[in-house]
Scaffold this motif. Structure first.
Motif, PDB file in Angstrom:
ATOM      1  N   LEU A  63       0.825  -1.205   0.000  1.00  0.00           N
ATOM      2  CA  LEU A  63       0.000   0.000   0.000  1.00  0.00           C
ATOM      3  C   LEU A  63       0.861   1.258   0.000  1.00  0.00           C
ATOM      4  CD1 LEU A  63      -3.296   0.752   1.662  1.00  0.00           C
ATOM      5  CD2 LEU A  63      -1.381   2.206   2.314  1.00  0.00           C
ATOM      6  N   THR A  64       1.834   1.319   0.902  1.00  0.00           N
ATOM      7  CA  THR A  64       2.668   2.522   0.966  1.00  0.00           C
ATOM      8  C   THR A  64       3.600   2.615  -0.242  1.00  0.00           C
ATOM      9  OG1 THR A  64       4.165   1.308   2.449  1.00  0.00           O
ATOM     10  CG2 THR A  64       2.547   2.765   3.454  1.00  0.00           C
ATOM     11  N   ARG A  65       4.015   1.480  -0.796  1.00  0.00           N
ATOM     12  CA  ARG A  65       4.827   1.508  -2.015  1.00  0.00           C
ATOM     13  C   ARG A  65       4.009   2.038  -3.186  1.00  0.00           C
ATOM     14  NH1 ARG A  65       9.049   2.632  -5.162  1.00  0.00           N
ATOM     15  NH2 ARG A  65       8.857   1.540  -7.158  1.00  0.00           N
ATOM     16  N   ALA A  66       2.771   1.581  -3.325  1.00  0.00           N
ATOM     17  CA  ALA A  66       1.918   2.059  -4.419  1.00  0.00           C
ATOM     18  C   ALA A  66       1.688   3.567  -4.299  1.00  0.00           C
ATOM     19  CB  ALA A  66       0.590   1.313  -4.415  1.00  0.00           C
ATOM     20  N   ALA A  67       1.496   4.048  -3.062  1.00  0.00           N
ATOM     21  CA  ALA A  67       1.327   5.488  -2.864  1.00  0.00           C
ATOM     22  C   ALA A  67       2.600   6.234  -3.240  1.00  0.00           C
ATOM     23  CB  ALA A  67       0.948   5.768  -1.416  1.00  0.00           C
ATOM     24  N   ASP A  68       3.756   5.673  -2.886  1.00  0.00           N
ATOM     25  CA  ASP A  68       5.035   6.279  -3.236  1.00  0.00           C
ATOM     26  C   ASP A  68       5.202   6.362  -4.754  1.00  0.00           C
ATOM     27  OD1 ASP A  68       7.591   7.302  -2.084  1.00  0.00           O
ATOM     28  OD2 ASP A  68       8.443   5.683  -3.288  1.00  0.00           O
ATOM     29  N   VAL A  69       4.734   5.327  -5.458  1.00  0.00           N
ATOM     30  CA  VAL A  69       4.778   5.329  -6.921  1.00  0.00           C
ATOM     31  C   VAL A  69       3.948   6.488  -7.479  1.00  0.00           C
ATOM     32  CG1 VAL A  69       3.994   4.073  -8.970  1.00  0.00           C
ATOM     33  CG2 VAL A  69       5.304   2.888  -7.209  1.00  0.00           C
ATOM     34  N   MET A  70       2.764   6.714  -6.899  1.00  0.00           N
ATOM     35  CA  MET A  70       1.932   7.819  -7.378  1.00  0.00           C
ATOM     36  C   MET A  70       2.673   9.154  -7.236  1.00  0.00           C
ATOM     37  SD  MET A  70      -0.731   6.251  -8.417  1.00  0.00           S
ATOM     38  CE  MET A  70      -0.690   4.457  -8.352  1.00  0.00           C
ATOM     39  N   LEU A  71       3.357   9.314  -6.119  1.00  0.00           N
ATOM     40  CA  LEU A  71       4.097  10.559  -5.886  1.00  0.00           C
ATOM     41  C   LEU A  71       5.240  10.717  -6.885  1.00  0.00           C
ATOM     42  CD1 LEU A  71       4.267  10.588  -1.977  1.00  0.00           C
ATOM     43  CD2 LEU A  71       2.939  12.136  -3.430  1.00  0.00           C
ATOM     44  N   LYS A  72       6.029   9.679  -7.067  1.00  0.00           N
ATOM     45  CA  LYS A  72       7.196   9.805  -7.937  1.00  0.00           C
ATOM     46  C   LYS A  72       6.820   9.913  -9.412  1.00  0.00           C
ATOM     47  CE  LYS A  72       8.599   4.945  -8.741  1.00  0.00           C
ATOM     48  NZ  LYS A  72       8.929   5.063 -10.184  1.00  0.00           N
ATOM     49  N   GLU A  73       5.662   9.358  -9.785  1.00  0.00           N
ATOM     50  CA  GLU A  73       5.221   9.423 -11.173  1.00  0.00           C
ATOM     51  C   GLU A  73       4.323  10.631 -11.444  1.00  0.00           C
ATOM     52  OE1 GLU A  73       6.299   7.454 -13.558  1.00  0.00           O
ATOM     53  OE2 GLU A  73       7.487   6.198 -12.181  1.00  0.00           O
ATOM     54  N   GLY A  74       4.017  11.402 -10.400  1.00  0.00           N
ATOM     55  CA  GLY A  74       3.185  12.586 -10.586  1.00  0.00           C
ATOM     56  C   GLY A  74       1.735  12.269 -10.883  1.00  0.00           C
ATOM     57  N   ARG A  75       1.232  11.144 -10.355  1.00  0.00           N
ATOM     58  CA  ARG A  75      -0.157  10.756 -10.578  1.00  0.00           C
ATOM     59  C   ARG A  75      -1.014  11.161  -9.386  1.00  0.00           C
ATOM     60  NH1 ARG A  75       1.882   4.884 -12.446  1.00  0.00           N
ATOM     61  NH2 ARG A  75       2.572   5.431 -14.550  1.00  0.00           N
ATOM     62  N   PRO A  76      -2.316  11.275  -9.587  1.00  0.00           N
ATOM     63  CA  PRO A  76      -3.193  11.676  -8.481  1.00  0.00           C
ATOM     64  C   PRO A  76      -3.142  10.699  -7.314  1.00  0.00           C
ATOM     65  CG  PRO A  76      -4.337  11.902 -10.584  1.00  0.00           C
ATOM     66  CD  PRO A  76      -3.051  11.171 -10.865  1.00  0.00           C
TER      67      PRO A  76
END
Length: 213
Positions: free
Chosen positions: A128-141
């Protein structure tokens, strides 16, 4: 002269959303959002923390030992019909752990202060926290629905830190101007506000100034 080649038009953003459910109270918010997204035709990628499963048991009577059966029952066989993908919390090699996996964004609803803190501090300790981190680094909502009261300074500082990074904070604070008559009405209002921020049409609540007709 350099040869100019035609490029294929860019495809539309995949109709996929990632949804996380954590151990904060208010599991019904997450379940209702999932049902709405499935009804709207999105493919849902779902991850639930261990504490999230505990809250589903305590608040909704789910049997955490029969997770797949619970999900199929709650979401009209969406899992078995491949309209939804369920990712175990410790499957750090899941598709949603990679920035190359394309999706429209991620919502964590409800979001515990523990998960929020991990995301704010870049601690990718589970899927869960990795997926959220991916959103941040990829600039996704990335949208978080924190559910805690009262809040102390660390909670607020973590929320501010994420808000400054562009994370959408939608605290579980229902309104009453629409005259809710049931718990379902209150839940629908909050989920509707989340879907507003996702840019998804819905009719979950009566908007301010909207007539009854």
């Amino acid at each position: 002269m350099a040869r100019v080649t035609e490029q294929a038009p860019k495809s539309a953003e995949p109709a996929r959303w990632v949804v996380g459910i954590t151990g904060a109270s208010g599991a019904i918010y997450g379940i209702t959002l999932c049902r709405q997204l499935l009804a709207a035709g999105f493919h849902l990628h779902l991850v639930i923390t261990d504490a999230g499963w505990r809250v589903l048991k305590e608040e909704l009577g789910w049997d955490a030992a029969r997770r797949v059966e619970c999900l199929n029952t709650a979401f009209d066989s969406a899992l078995s019909e491949n309209r939804m993908t369920y990712h175990p919390l410790n499957d750090i090699g899941a598709s949603i752990a990679s920035g190359s996996f394309r999706c429209a964004g991620m919502v964590i609803i409800p979001c515990s202060m523990g998960s929020l803190s991990a995301i704010a501090n870049g601690a990718s300790t589970n899927l869960l926290t990795r997926a959220a981190d991916v959103m941040l680094k990829e600039g996704r909502p990335l949208l978080l629905v924190p559910r805690e009261t009262p809040l102390h300074a660390i909670h607020l500082e973590n929320m501010l830190k994420l808000a400054r990074l562009g994370v959408r904070m939608i605290p579980a604070m229902p309104a009453f101007y629409n005259g809710p008559q049931s718990i379902e009405d209150i839940v629908s209002f909050l989920v509707g506000k989340v879907m507003d921020s996702m840019g998804i049409e819905h009719n979950l609540y009566k908007r301010w100034g909207q007539s009854n007709g």
